[in-house]
Design a protein around this motif. Sequence first.
Motif: not given
Length: 274
Positions: A50-58, A121-123
């Motif tokens: 379940e990879p995230p959407a690229r825009t959400d990640l950025l 999600q990004v930390r």
Amino acid sequence: MTDAASVLEPLTARYTSWLELSDESTADTSDEDPDDVVLMPMVLRIERNEPPARTDLLQAAASAAIAVCLDERCRPGGEWRDAVGTWAAGRIRKVARRARGSHWSAVQSLPGHTITVGTAQVRAFLPMRLSEMPKELTRLQISGSELEPDEPESAVDGVPVLWLNPDIEMSAGKSAAQVGHASMILAALLYGTGAHGELDRWAADGFPCAVRTPDGASWRALHPGTEPAAAWRERGVAAVRDAGFTEIDPGTVTVLAQWPGGVGQFREKLTDAG
């Protein structure tokens, strides 16, 4: 928040000089010991199934980077002040790594901020020397973070927009670092030009950002050109110019950050270079 934002003062002072560099300028790293390089690690959660959407990640990456810099622990005398202040006053570098499953869980105990946006999600972590990076981070891969492009809806009103250069290709990891630079520059310029109320409101909302890719004509119209100070005062536009350490040529403008509504009403402290 204003006290914590003072940690970014070096960025305000250096902003115009960055954009004056010629396209052929390169970062001189001949005096560096690789083990002494200080950088901000960022970990992108990319699950296999379940990879995230690229825009959400950025968007999560942009918010996470500035959340670390403006944490209350970055106030004068705070426990994060020296680490962030030393990094902000030098060569600002970030490195994005990917994690999933137990490796993602393991990094949550390290000092930093996790931001969730939509599917992502990004930390972002407290800046550290490469030689002192804990094993929870060094064991993570830098490559393999690419995600398929998506087509997000129009940017939300009232939120800063980080426009990606449509003429270059960057991996998701490189793009995450660049939008993190953009959110930092926005905060530094808001602080440096007296827009402390705007900065406080942005912080209270969790530093939301929209990341979009414009068409070529829109990019050229937004670009500050040779007048970065005027572009900020008159249009609320700031630029990220890459040092060329990875992936792209030195001097490339990777992101244009646009503050909603412009900044003409703010006290003008940023003067034209020269």
